[in-house]
Design a protein around this motif. Structure first.
Motif, PDB file in Angstrom:
ATOM      1  N   ASN A 286      -6.878  -7.622   3.178  1.00 58.08           N
ATOM      2  CA  ASN A 286      -6.411  -6.832   4.429  1.00 58.08           C
ATOM      3  C   ASN A 286      -5.366  -5.718   3.615  1.00 58.08           C
ATOM      4  N   VAL A 287      -4.599  -6.378   2.941  1.00 58.29           N
ATOM      5  CA  VAL A 287      -3.425  -5.337   2.161  1.00 58.29           C
ATOM      6  C   VAL A 287      -3.930  -4.264   1.157  1.00 58.29           C
ATOM      7  N   GLN A 288      -5.008  -4.786   0.587  1.00 53.82           N
ATOM      8  CA  GLN A 288      -5.717  -3.934  -0.370  1.00 53.82           C
ATOM      9  C   GLN A 288      -6.417  -2.706   0.080  1.00 53.82           C
ATOM     10  N   TRP A 289      -7.151  -2.915   1.218  1.00 50.96           N
ATOM     11  CA  TRP A 289      -7.696  -1.651   1.780  1.00 50.96           C
ATOM     12  C   TRP A 289      -6.744  -0.922   2.725  1.00 50.96           C
ATOM     13  N   GLY A 294      -4.637   3.927   3.604  1.00 49.03           N
ATOM     14  CA  GLY A 294      -3.219   4.623   4.057  1.00 49.03           C
ATOM     15  C   GLY A 294      -3.008   5.551   2.902  1.00 49.03           C
ATOM     16  N   THR A 295      -2.927   5.215   1.721  1.00 42.80           N
ATOM     17  CA  THR A 295      -2.578   6.213   0.440  1.00 42.80           C
ATOM     18  C   THR A 295      -3.612   7.596   0.546  1.00 42.80           C
ATOM     19  N   SER A 296      -5.056   7.176   1.035  1.00 42.19           N
ATOM     20  CA  SER A 296      -5.689   8.316   0.853  1.00 42.19           C
ATOM     21  C   SER A 296      -5.546   9.227   2.015  1.00 42.19           C
ATOM     22  N   PHE A 297      -5.146   8.661   3.263  1.00 38.87           N
ATOM     23  CA  PHE A 297      -4.899   9.597   4.556  1.00 38.87           C
ATOM     24  C   PHE A 297      -3.486  10.305   4.291  1.00 38.87           C
ATOM     25  N   THR A 298      -2.560   9.704   3.852  1.00 32.39           N
ATOM     26  CA  THR A 298      -1.145  10.245   3.626  1.00 32.39           C
ATOM     27  C   THR A 298      -1.102  11.297   2.478  1.00 32.39           C
ATOM     28  N   VAL A 299      -1.777  11.390   1.365  1.00 34.64           N
ATOM     29  CA  VAL A 299      -1.922  12.204   0.129  1.00 34.64           C
ATOM     30  C   VAL A 299      -2.983  13.365   0.781  1.00 34.64           C
ATOM     31  N   SER A 414     -10.571  -6.665   6.194  1.00 31.12           N
ATOM     32  CA  SER A 414     -10.665  -5.888   5.333  1.00 31.12           C
ATOM     33  C   SER A 414     -10.519  -4.329   6.200  1.00 31.12           C
ATOM     34  N   ASN A 415     -11.512  -4.473   6.983  1.00 34.27           N
ATOM     35  CA  ASN A 415     -11.493  -3.091   7.842  1.00 34.27           C
ATOM     36  C   ASN A 415     -10.296  -3.169   8.918  1.00 34.27           C
ATOM     37  N   ALA A 441       6.185   7.316   4.879  1.00 28.72           N
ATOM     38  CA  ALA A 441       4.809   6.712   4.955  1.00 28.72           C
ATOM     39  C   ALA A 441       4.389   5.953   3.606  1.00 28.72           C
ATOM     40  N   MET A 442       4.745   6.479   2.409  1.00 27.01           N
ATOM     41  CA  MET A 442       4.401   5.901   1.056  1.00 27.01           C
ATOM     42  C   MET A 442       5.278   4.477   1.078  1.00 27.01           C
ATOM     43  N   ILE A 443       6.571   4.807   1.145  1.00 22.99           N
ATOM     44  CA  ILE A 443       7.419   3.688   1.017  1.00 22.99           C
ATOM     45  C   ILE A 443       6.910   2.446   2.104  1.00 22.99           C
ATOM     46  N   SER A 444       6.529   2.674   3.308  1.00 22.87           N
ATOM     47  CA  SER A 444       5.972   1.622   4.196  1.00 22.87           C
ATOM     48  C   SER A 444       4.709   0.958   3.433  1.00 22.87           C
ATOM     49  N   LEU A 445       3.912   1.673   2.895  1.00 17.04           N
ATOM     50  CA  LEU A 445       2.651   1.346   2.347  1.00 17.04           C
ATOM     51  C   LEU A 445       3.196   0.162   1.097  1.00 17.04           C
ATOM     52  N   ALA A 446       4.164   0.637   0.385  1.00  8.35           N
ATOM     53  CA  ALA A 446       4.716  -0.266  -0.611  1.00  8.35           C
ATOM     54  C   ALA A 446       5.261  -1.604  -0.359  1.00  8.35           C
ATOM     55  N   VAL A 447       5.897  -1.547   0.791  1.00  7.61           N
ATOM     56  CA  VAL A 447       6.561  -2.616   1.235  1.00  7.61           C
ATOM     57  C   VAL A 447       5.515  -3.426   1.600  1.00  7.61           C
ATOM     58  N   ILE A 448       4.345  -3.026   2.439  1.00 14.76           N
ATOM     59  CA  ILE A 448       3.193  -4.000   2.810  1.00 14.76           C
ATOM     60  C   ILE A 448       2.603  -4.285   1.459  1.00 14.76           C
ATOM     61  N   GLY A 449       2.513  -3.663   0.482  1.00 19.04           N
ATOM     62  CA  GLY A 449       1.924  -4.000  -0.538  1.00 19.04           C
ATOM     63  C   GLY A 449       2.600  -5.262  -1.244  1.00 19.04           C
ATOM     64  N   LEU A 450       4.060  -5.245  -1.378  1.00 17.57           N
ATOM     65  CA  LEU A 450       4.714  -6.389  -1.754  1.00 17.57           C
ATOM     66  C   LEU A 450       4.401  -7.520  -1.139  1.00 17.57           C
TER      67      LEU A 450
END
Length: 478
Positions: A286-289, A294-299, A414-415, A441-450
């Protein structure tokens, strides 16, 4: 009656040419579905201008597509047991192609959502579970399965990472509508390759289907993600939708528990959640996708709306992620032989988080597009390292008779991660497209990635025997 169904796939798998064509069909199917989830990211300006809508309107279309996939993936997995894996695979391809052609001719956002978000989403939910079930059944030992999943996840990751580049080239060179025609053409190629696919297990028309459970699970997931999308418009609406979604999902699990206790067959067996290794593997998936989409849309949104890049320029920047993901995904077989799956997943998260940090620092310090390349490269490398072992951990935790259920659950999770990634990051971003919103947005993704890294660290040091706990002999076959 059952013997030919068991022996024919083995004969097909034994023929290198036939096996390659089967794997090519399965991998291309994952590619085009992942491509569909990310290629629209570089069409944001073109679609919004052509269809007279907004960035948020395009974000809704992207998120609904990912959400429909997540909501229907579990029912899609169950249908494979009743109607057969190949039949569901082909039906999904046809529905997907119809949706792609309808999207190409869309006169407005509503028709685009119907074609791309609804029909393509339904088609994907039908065709993706068979991809993972067939791969698990046709490749019984850890090395061959890692190789097969490596190819499939590499094509899936490339579809997601290269979607912006391919979509950008088609959009700039022809039109954003041509990108949907491209999807329909790829589907045609997959149908031709699929003629060589044989179903390892015969369908069982007597299997019941929990329609009420399918409706409850879909409605619950839709309400939760729509709640996230409503965050930038109305906080109380967001809370109400998420709470309603949680209640519906609780109702779903309660009904599944009652049906299972009475000897019935629920949409999703709660016994699947008693496997700790699989549960942790699902979290990592789940977190990988979520990180990838999330990165793709944000960037992509930041580069186009804030920096003023066109579709091709935005797509070229994402080539770094594509190359990194391709390099590490295609090494899945070699990495599986040398390192425990837990180590690979942890390493992948660590490298991806470094990439997110680099994206935040360099994008804030430099105005050039090259500032995005190192971070995207790290993210691509990290995701490529961990996508395959995460899938292998989950699929290999269960025997053949449960592959339909776990495949549907795995793809749904995953989806759902992809939906959450686009919804969470997109909601933060469109609330105020500025450098501050991009970093938030990127920091939010990083926190979830942790959180994903923590789940990976909790995986057992020794992975479950390849082939599942009830098929230990599979791990020794070469």
């Amino acid at each position: 009656m059952g013997e030919p169904a068991d022996t024919e796939p083995a004969e097909t798998a034994a023929r290198p040419g036939g096996q390659r064509r089967v794997l090519a069909a399965l991998a291309l199917a994952q590619f085009i579905c992942s491509f569909a989830g990310s290629n629209m990211n570089v069409m944001i300006n073109d679609i919004s201008e052509d269809l007279d809508t907004t960035v948020q309107g395009v974000q809704v279309a992207i998120t609904v597509f990912l959400l429909v996939m997540a909501a229907l993936m579990i029912p899609g997995g169950k249908l494979t047991d009743r109607y057969g894996r190949k039949r569901c695979f082909l039906a999904g391809l046809v529905v997907y192609a119809v949706g792609a052609l309808l999207s190409a001719a869309a006169p407005g956002l509503g028709v685009l959502i119907l074609g791309n978000s609804i029909l393509e989403g339904i088609g994907t939910a039908l065709l993706i579970p068979p991809v993972y079930i067939l791969t698990t059944l046709l490749y019984p030992d850890v090395t061959s399965r890692a190789r097969a999943f490596g190819v499939i996840m590499a094509l899936g990751g490339i579809g997601a990472a290269a979607g912006p580049l391919i979509g950008g080239l088609i959009t700039t060179g022809i039109s954003w509508r041509a990108a949907f025609v491209f999807q329909a053409l790829v589907i045609g190629v997959i149908v031709l390759l699929s003629r060589r696919i044989d179903d390892p297990l015969p369908p069982d028309p007597s299997r019941s289907f929990d329609t009420a459970g399918a409706v409850l699970s879909a409605v619950g997931l839709v309400l939760v993600v729509m709640g996230i999308l409503a965050a930038d418009d109305n906080v109380w609406l967001m809370i109400g939708l998420i709470a309603a979604g949680a209640l519906v999902l609780a109702w779903f699990f309660r009904s599944a528990r009652i049906k299972e206790a009475s000897g019935g067959e629920p949409l999703l067996s709660l016994r699947l959640f008693r496997n700790r290794t699989s549960n942790l593997g699902l979290v990592t998936q789940n977190v990988q996708w979520l990180l990838l989409m999330g990165t793709s849309f944000t960037v992509a949104a930041y580069l186009q709306v804030v920096r003023g890049y066109d579709a091709v320029q935005t797509g070229v920047v994402f080539t770094a992620a594509t190359l990194g993901l391709l390099a590490s995904s295609l090494s899945a077989e070699r990495l599986a032989r040398r390192h425990p799956q837990r180590t690979l997943i942890m390493t992948g998260f660590a490298v991806s988080l470094v990439g997110v940090a680099v994206l935040i620092v360099l994008a804030g310090s430099y105005a050039t597009a090259w500032a995005f390349v190192p971070g995207l490269l790290f993210i691509g490398l990290g995701l490529g390292v961990m996508l395959t072992p995460s899938v292998n951990v989950v699929q290999s935790s269960f025997p053949e008779e449960q592959q339909g259920e776990i495949s549907g659950l795995s793809r749904s999770v995953s989806n759902l991660g992809s939906s959450f990634g686009t919804a969470i990051a997109g909601t933060i971003l469109v609330a105020g497209l500025s450098k501050g919103a991009y970093a938030a947005a990127m920091i939010s993704l990083a926190v979830i990635g942790l959180g994903g890294l923590v789940a990976a660290a909790l995986l057992p040091r020794e992975a479950v025997a390849p082939g599942g706990p009830e098929r230990p002999a599979a791990s020794t076959r070469r």
